[in-house]
Each structure stands twice: as structure tokens, then as C-alpha cells.
Enzyme design. Sequence first.
Site, PDB file in Angstrom:
ATOM      1  N   ARG A 106       6.153   6.502  13.709  1.00 39.38           N
ATOM      2  CA  ARG A 106       5.958   7.104  12.387  1.00 39.38           C
ATOM      3  C   ARG A 106       5.424   8.523  12.508  1.00 39.38           C
ATOM      4  O   ARG A 106       4.438   8.760  13.208  1.00 39.38           O
ATOM      5  CB  ARG A 106       4.964   6.262  11.573  1.00 39.38           C
ATOM      6  CG  ARG A 106       4.792   6.774  10.152  1.00 39.38           C
ATOM      7  CD  ARG A 106       3.867   5.883   9.353  1.00 39.38           C
ATOM      8  NE  ARG A 106       2.572   6.492   9.173  1.00 39.38           N
ATOM      9  CZ  ARG A 106       1.511   5.863   8.682  1.00 39.38           C
ATOM     10  NH1 ARG A 106       1.595   4.594   8.348  1.00 39.38           N
ATOM     11  NH2 ARG A 106       0.357   6.484   8.532  1.00 39.38           N
ATOM     12  N   ASP A 156       0.369   4.960   2.080  1.00 39.47           N
ATOM     13  CA  ASP A 156      -0.414   5.328   3.262  1.00 39.47           C
ATOM     14  C   ASP A 156      -1.563   6.274   2.905  1.00 39.47           C
ATOM     15  O   ASP A 156      -1.406   7.181   2.084  1.00 39.47           O
ATOM     16  CB  ASP A 156       0.497   6.013   4.303  1.00 39.47           C
ATOM     17  CG  ASP A 156       1.501   5.029   4.900  1.00 39.47           C
ATOM     18  OD1 ASP A 156       1.190   3.823   4.961  1.00 39.47           O
ATOM     19  OD2 ASP A 156       2.589   5.471   5.310  1.00 39.47           O
ATOM     20  N   HIS A 168       4.667   0.346  -0.027  1.00 39.32           N
ATOM     21  CA  HIS A 168       5.527  -0.414   0.887  1.00 39.32           C
ATOM     22  C   HIS A 168       4.793  -1.617   1.464  1.00 39.32           C
ATOM     23  O   HIS A 168       3.565  -1.679   1.451  1.00 39.32           O
ATOM     24  CB  HIS A 168       6.102   0.476   2.000  1.00 39.32           C
ATOM     25  CG  HIS A 168       5.074   1.245   2.769  1.00 39.32           C
ATOM     26  ND1 HIS A 168       4.561   2.442   2.345  1.00 39.32           N
ATOM     27  CD2 HIS A 168       4.471   0.978   3.954  1.00 39.32           C
ATOM     28  CE1 HIS A 168       3.685   2.897   3.221  1.00 39.32           C
ATOM     29  NE2 HIS A 168       3.600   2.020   4.207  1.00 39.32           N
ATOM     30  N   HIS A 194       0.835  -1.212   0.000  1.00 39.49           N
ATOM     31  CA  HIS A 194       0.000   0.000   0.000  1.00 39.49           C
ATOM     32  C   HIS A 194       0.864   1.254   0.000  1.00 39.49           C
ATOM     33  O   HIS A 194       2.044   1.220   0.316  1.00 39.49           O
ATOM     34  CB  HIS A 194      -0.906   0.030   1.239  1.00 39.49           C
ATOM     35  CG  HIS A 194      -0.148   0.122   2.530  1.00 39.49           C
ATOM     36  ND1 HIS A 194       0.499  -0.945   3.094  1.00 39.49           N
ATOM     37  CD2 HIS A 194       0.097   1.174   3.352  1.00 39.49           C
ATOM     38  CE1 HIS A 194       1.093  -0.575   4.200  1.00 39.49           C
ATOM     39  NE2 HIS A 194       0.886   0.711   4.383  1.00 39.49           N
TER      40      HIS A 194
HETATM   41 FE   LIG Z   1       2.024   1.973   5.694  1.00 39.46          FE
END
Ligand SMILES: [Fe+2]
Length: 268
Positions: free
Chosen positions: A263, A100, A248, A98
Site C-alpha cells: 500500500r 485509513d 473499506h 474504516h
Molecule cells: Fe485500511
Amino acid sequence: MRIEPMVGALGAEILDIDLSAPLPPDTFAAVRRALFDYQVLVFRDQKLTLDQHKNFARQFGPLHIHPYILARPLDGHPEVLRVVKEKDDRRVFGEKWHSDVTFLTRPVLGSVLYAVETPSKGGDTLFANMYAAHDALSPAMRTMLEGLSAIHETPVPEVDPETGRPLEPLRLVNRSGEHPVLVVHPETGRKLLYVNSTYTTHFKGMTIEESRPLLDYLCQHATQAAFTCRVRWAPGTVTFWDNRSTQHLPINDYHGERREMHRVTVET
Ligand SMILES: [Fe+2]
């Protein structure tokens, strides 16, 4: 700073740089340019507090707060998404290929992921180059895709899976976005393939059943080995990726060991 390209498709290691302090203007410009040239930047042996992590990311744009994931928030740091897989967890966050939050109308620029705790082996992340995916399509296929848009959606849980408390619906700006299948990257002007197997559900104006065969083909095509690089993590590794031109995949191969990442995501 020095740039060492990782593999043929994308990715570079950035050496001789300290991310804990504000970057001098010329270094900032070089990192920003490298991000768009290489799409995935890996920095080793960094030591970042939560504030230093946010401050590094903030140099590239305003910080994004994830619209619905509330599990394991860090006190006073809603911009830091804590991605944890405990020893006994079987599943991993974001377990299919995917980009994000593509269900948002306005996709994010990129994410800065900082490894806090890593397993003794495994837990690598694969990245794939969506310019390469576009460029490898035949001219006739590109012409056909030119007129198509795709719908990107996310199922949103109504309650926090951990606490059972209702999620705050106001934080979810939208759960369905529409994007052209072939997108021009606003920074590089290059065309890329913009569908992914996690969020893209169908082509606009077509049913899910009608969309499925072509969508499956494109998602498979986009993530073939020749378009990828693989990031191996250690505590202190930071990876900054261009979320618009890459996909990723976290590899779930470290059962029995704990992994914790932080993140921070940058808006466009
Ligand atoms: Fe992700």
C-alpha cells in the site's frame, strides 16, 4: 483508457492503461477525475516495481508515511506499507470497516493498493460510498448532525508487536483527530458522512456512552449493502480509492493461504 462502472453505488474498472510509466497529462487528468467520480478505481494485470508503484501514486500528491506501523518495513521504502497475512495468521490488517488514518488532523487523499500474492479464493475488499450514506439520511437527521463533530482516535502500541522494540513516538503526529460528522469533500464539493467504527470514539462534548447509540446507527447505516462494491484481487490488481469519501473492509475468509499487498498512500 476505458472506464467500466462496477455497480450502482461506486467503483469502476479502468481498462487499457499501464501504470508502470508516467501517465500522459490527459490520461492523468482522466484518472484523477474518475477517482473522484467513482471513488474506487480497479486496474488489472499491472506489473509494478516498488519505485513504479510509488511513482504512480506520487503523480497525485506527496506520499504519506504511516505514523506508527513499523512491522515488516521494506528496506529503503518507508512509504510502502506491506500488508501480509501469513498462512497461519488468524487476523487480518484493518479488520473492521474504516477509512485509513482518520485519527490524523489532516486525512489522506487516498491509497494505491497493489496485490502481490493472493489466495486461490477469498480475500476480497468491500468499499462503501459515504456520499450515498449521507444522501440517504433524513433531512431532520442531517440537520441534527450538521452541528456535531466527532473524535477519531487510535490506540498506539508502545512496542513493535513483531520485534518488541519501542516504536518511534516522533513519527506519530497525533493519535486523536476531530472532524465534522458531515464533511464537504474538498474536490467534489459534495457532502459525505464521516464516521467509522474503527477510529470514531465519540461526539465532541458528549461521553462515549452518550455517543454510542447514534454512532453505532450511523456506522451501520453507512455500510449497508446498497452503498458498497466488492473488489476481487489477483496478483497484479491495483486499487486506488478516495479515502475521504469511502470506507473499506478486508474480508477475512482465506485461512490457510497467504496474501501480500503493498500500500502506498497519498497525502492531500
Ligand atoms: Fe485500511
